[in-house]
Design a protein around this motif. Structure first.
Motif, PDB file in Angstrom:
ATOM      1  N   VAL A 132       0.838  -1.197   0.000  1.00  0.00           N
ATOM      2  CA  VAL A 132       0.000   0.000   0.000  1.00  0.00           C
ATOM      3  C   VAL A 132       0.874   1.247   0.000  1.00  0.00           C
ATOM      4  O   VAL A 132       0.599   2.212  -0.716  1.00  0.00           O
ATOM      5  CB  VAL A 132      -0.973  -0.006   1.205  1.00  0.00           C
ATOM      6  CG1 VAL A 132      -1.631   1.343   1.395  1.00  0.00           C
ATOM      7  CG2 VAL A 132      -2.021  -1.086   1.033  1.00  0.00           C
ATOM      8  N   GLN A 133       1.953   1.232   0.777  1.00  0.00           N
ATOM      9  CA  GLN A 133       2.875   2.365   0.816  1.00  0.00           C
ATOM     10  C   GLN A 133       3.517   2.601  -0.546  1.00  0.00           C
ATOM     11  O   GLN A 133       3.652   3.733  -0.988  1.00  0.00           O
ATOM     12  CB  GLN A 133       3.967   2.118   1.855  1.00  0.00           C
ATOM     13  CG  GLN A 133       3.936   3.075   2.988  1.00  0.00           C
ATOM     14  CD  GLN A 133       5.021   2.758   4.009  1.00  0.00           C
ATOM     15  OE1 GLN A 133       5.718   1.746   3.927  1.00  0.00           O
ATOM     16  NE2 GLN A 133       5.160   3.612   4.980  1.00  0.00           N
ATOM     17  N   LYS A 134       3.932   1.518  -1.199  1.00  0.00           N
ATOM     18  CA  LYS A 134       4.525   1.643  -2.533  1.00  0.00           C
ATOM     19  C   LYS A 134       3.525   2.247  -3.504  1.00  0.00           C
ATOM     20  O   LYS A 134       3.867   3.119  -4.298  1.00  0.00           O
ATOM     21  CB  LYS A 134       4.986   0.283  -3.049  1.00  0.00           C
ATOM     22  CG  LYS A 134       6.250  -0.235  -2.431  1.00  0.00           C
ATOM     23  CD  LYS A 134       6.605  -1.590  -3.015  1.00  0.00           C
ATOM     24  CE  LYS A 134       7.808  -2.201  -2.354  1.00  0.00           C
ATOM     25  NZ  LYS A 134       8.090  -3.549  -2.879  1.00  0.00           N
ATOM     26  N   LEU A 135       2.300   1.766  -3.453  1.00  0.00           N
ATOM     27  CA  LEU A 135       1.262   2.270  -4.344  1.00  0.00           C
ATOM     28  C   LEU A 135       0.985   3.739  -4.069  1.00  0.00           C
ATOM     29  O   LEU A 135       0.902   4.544  -4.991  1.00  0.00           O
ATOM     30  CB  LEU A 135      -0.023   1.451  -4.192  1.00  0.00           C
ATOM     31  CG  LEU A 135      -1.209   1.894  -5.050  1.00  0.00           C
ATOM     32  CD1 LEU A 135      -0.855   1.789  -6.529  1.00  0.00           C
ATOM     33  CD2 LEU A 135      -2.423   1.065  -4.731  1.00  0.00           C
ATOM     34  N   ALA A 136       0.847   4.103  -2.812  1.00  0.00           N
ATOM     35  CA  ALA A 136       0.589   5.498  -2.447  1.00  0.00           C
ATOM     36  C   ALA A 136       1.766   6.374  -2.849  1.00  0.00           C
ATOM     37  O   ALA A 136       1.580   7.493  -3.327  1.00  0.00           O
ATOM     38  CB  ALA A 136       0.318   5.619  -0.952  1.00  0.00           C
ATOM     39  N   GLY A 137       2.973   5.873  -2.685  1.00  0.00           N
ATOM     40  CA  GLY A 137       4.162   6.632  -3.087  1.00  0.00           C
ATOM     41  C   GLY A 137       4.211   6.841  -4.587  1.00  0.00           C
ATOM     42  O   GLY A 137       4.583   7.905  -5.071  1.00  0.00           O
ATOM     43  N   ALA A 138       3.812   5.836  -5.350  1.00  0.00           N
ATOM     44  CA  ALA A 138       3.792   5.961  -6.804  1.00  0.00           C
ATOM     45  C   ALA A 138       2.770   6.999  -7.231  1.00  0.00           C
ATOM     46  O   ALA A 138       3.023   7.785  -8.146  1.00  0.00           O
ATOM     47  CB  ALA A 138       3.482   4.612  -7.444  1.00  0.00           C
ATOM     48  N   ILE A 139       1.623   7.023  -6.558  1.00  0.00           N
ATOM     49  CA  ILE A 139       0.601   8.018  -6.882  1.00  0.00           C
ATOM     50  C   ILE A 139       1.100   9.412  -6.536  1.00  0.00           C
ATOM     51  O   ILE A 139       0.917  10.354  -7.305  1.00  0.00           O
ATOM     52  CB  ILE A 139      -0.715   7.679  -6.144  1.00  0.00           C
ATOM     53  CG1 ILE A 139      -1.315   6.403  -6.726  1.00  0.00           C
ATOM     54  CG2 ILE A 139      -1.709   8.828  -6.235  1.00  0.00           C
ATOM     55  CD1 ILE A 139      -2.492   5.857  -5.943  1.00  0.00           C
ATOM     56  N   GLU A 140       1.738   9.552  -5.376  1.00  0.00           N
ATOM     57  CA  GLU A 140       2.276  10.854  -4.968  1.00  0.00           C
ATOM     58  C   GLU A 140       3.365  11.321  -5.927  1.00  0.00           C
ATOM     59  O   GLU A 140       3.431  12.493  -6.270  1.00  0.00           O
ATOM     60  CB  GLU A 140       2.815  10.773  -3.545  1.00  0.00           C
ATOM     61  CG  GLU A 140       1.743  10.646  -2.494  1.00  0.00           C
ATOM     62  CD  GLU A 140       2.306  10.428  -1.110  1.00  0.00           C
ATOM     63  OE1 GLU A 140       3.529  10.562  -0.922  1.00  0.00           O
ATOM     64  OE2 GLU A 140       1.509  10.123  -0.214  1.00  0.00           O
ATOM     65  N   ALA A 141       4.224  10.409  -6.371  1.00  0.00           N
ATOM     66  CA  ALA A 141       5.287  10.778  -7.302  1.00  0.00           C
ATOM     67  C   ALA A 141       4.695  11.231  -8.632  1.00  0.00           C
ATOM     68  O   ALA A 141       5.153  12.216  -9.226  1.00  0.00           O
ATOM     69  CB  ALA A 141       6.229   9.599  -7.518  1.00  0.00           C
ATOM     70  N   HIS A 142       3.667  10.539  -9.096  1.00  0.00           N
ATOM     71  CA  HIS A 142       3.013  10.924 -10.349  1.00  0.00           C
ATOM     72  C   HIS A 142       2.393  12.310 -10.207  1.00  0.00           C
ATOM     73  O   HIS A 142       2.513  13.156 -11.095  1.00  0.00           O
ATOM     74  CB  HIS A 142       1.948   9.891 -10.724  1.00  0.00           C
ATOM     75  CG  HIS A 142       1.211  10.221 -11.975  1.00  0.00           C
ATOM     76  ND1 HIS A 142       1.803  10.181 -13.206  1.00  0.00           N
ATOM     77  CD2 HIS A 142      -0.069  10.619 -12.186  1.00  0.00           C
ATOM     78  CE1 HIS A 142       0.919  10.533 -14.127  1.00  0.00           C
ATOM     79  NE2 HIS A 142      -0.224  10.806 -13.526  1.00  0.00           N
ATOM     80  N   SER A 143       1.749  12.566  -9.082  1.00  0.00           N
ATOM     81  CA  SER A 143       1.129  13.862  -8.827  1.00  0.00           C
ATOM     82  C   SER A 143       2.193  14.954  -8.753  1.00  0.00           C
ATOM     83  O   SER A 143       1.996  16.057  -9.267  1.00  0.00           O
ATOM     84  CB  SER A 143       0.336  13.808  -7.524  1.00  0.00           C
ATOM     85  OG  SER A 143      -0.216  15.058  -7.226  1.00  0.00           O
ATOM     86  N   ALA A 144       3.329  14.654  -8.122  1.00  0.00           N
ATOM     87  CA  ALA A 144       4.415  15.639  -8.021  1.00  0.00           C
ATOM     88  C   ALA A 144       4.971  15.968  -9.403  1.00  0.00           C
ATOM     89  O   ALA A 144       5.281  17.130  -9.692  1.00  0.00           O
ATOM     90  CB  ALA A 144       5.523  15.101  -7.112  1.00  0.00           C
ATOM     91  N   ARG A 145       5.098  14.964 -10.275  1.00  0.00           N
ATOM     92  CA  ARG A 145       5.572  15.224 -11.640  1.00  0.00           C
ATOM     93  C   ARG A 145       4.606  16.122 -12.391  1.00  0.00           C
ATOM     94  O   ARG A 145       5.018  17.042 -13.102  1.00  0.00           O
ATOM     95  CB  ARG A 145       5.762  13.907 -12.394  1.00  0.00           C
ATOM     96  CG  ARG A 145       7.051  13.179 -12.050  1.00  0.00           C
ATOM     97  CD  ARG A 145       7.342  12.073 -13.049  1.00  0.00           C
ATOM     98  NE  ARG A 145       6.324  11.041 -13.089  1.00  0.00           N
ATOM     99  CZ  ARG A 145       6.280   9.988 -12.288  1.00  0.00           C
ATOM    100  NH1 ARG A 145       7.215   9.820 -11.378  1.00  0.00           N
ATOM    101  NH2 ARG A 145       5.318   9.097 -12.390  1.00  0.00           N
ATOM    102  N   ARG A 146       3.318  15.883 -12.226  1.00  0.00           N
ATOM    103  CA  ARG A 146       2.319  16.709 -12.893  1.00  0.00           C
ATOM    104  C   ARG A 146       2.380  18.144 -12.398  1.00  0.00           C
ATOM    105  O   ARG A 146       2.282  19.088 -13.179  1.00  0.00           O
ATOM    106  CB  ARG A 146       0.926  16.126 -12.685  1.00  0.00           C
ATOM    107  CG  ARG A 146       0.696  14.843 -13.464  1.00  0.00           C
ATOM    108  CD  ARG A 146      -0.679  14.278 -13.252  1.00  0.00           C
ATOM    109  NE  ARG A 146      -1.695  15.214 -13.672  1.00  0.00           N
ATOM    110  CZ  ARG A 146      -2.953  15.174 -13.256  1.00  0.00           C
ATOM    111  NH1 ARG A 146      -3.335  14.238 -12.424  1.00  0.00           N
ATOM    112  NH2 ARG A 146      -3.831  16.052 -13.674  1.00  0.00           N
ATOM    113  N   ARG A 147       2.547  18.320 -11.088  1.00  0.00           N
ATOM    114  CA  ARG A 147       2.655  19.677 -10.534  1.00  0.00           C
ATOM    115  C   ARG A 147       3.896  20.383 -11.061  1.00  0.00           C
ATOM    116  O   ARG A 147       3.850  21.570 -11.402  1.00  0.00           O
ATOM    117  CB  ARG A 147       2.691  19.617  -9.007  1.00  0.00           C
ATOM    118  CG  ARG A 147       1.336  19.519  -8.367  1.00  0.00           C
ATOM    119  CD  ARG A 147       1.448  19.769  -6.874  1.00  0.00           C
ATOM    120  NE  ARG A 147       2.432  18.884  -6.271  1.00  0.00           N
ATOM    121  CZ  ARG A 147       2.149  17.843  -5.522  1.00  0.00           C
ATOM    122  NH1 ARG A 147       0.908  17.563  -5.244  1.00  0.00           N
ATOM    123  NH2 ARG A 147       3.091  17.083  -5.027  1.00  0.00           N
TER     124      ARG A 147
END
Length: 94
Positions: free
Chosen positions: A54-69
């Motif tokens: 779950v942490q890996k998945l949440a981290g991947a989502i956060e990283a994707h969001s950070a790239r978009r920002r």
């Protein structure tokens, strides 16, 4: 009243299959408790693995969001230049 679990039934069957019907109470108890401890260990390892995934998945989502920002910020910084270039296309040259 304690509920009989499926793992308890499996443990009982393993004890009878391994030690036989005529075993001492001490052997029975020690073997049963060791098997219960093994089940608890397996459950805790499973919970840790689930939390890690779950942490890996949440981290991947956060990283994707950070790239978009970051892309949005870079575009916003370049936007005045882009608009100026677009405006120049529509201006009449004298």
């Amino acid at each position: 009243m304690k509920k009989k679990l499926e793992t308890d039934a499996v443990i009982e069957n393993l004890i009878v299959a391994t030690l036989g019907e005529n075993t001492s109470a001490r052997q029975y108890h020690v073997y049963r408790e060791n098997l219960r401890a093994l089940v608890r260990l397996a459950k805790s390892e499973q919970v840790v693995e689930i939390k890690t995934n779950v942490q890996k998945l949440a981290g991947a989502i956060e990283a994707h969001s950070a790239r978009r920002r970051a892309k949005a910020i870079l575009l916003a910084q370049r936007l005045p230049d882009l608009l100026e270039q677009a405006q120049q296309q529509f201006e009449f040259k004298q």
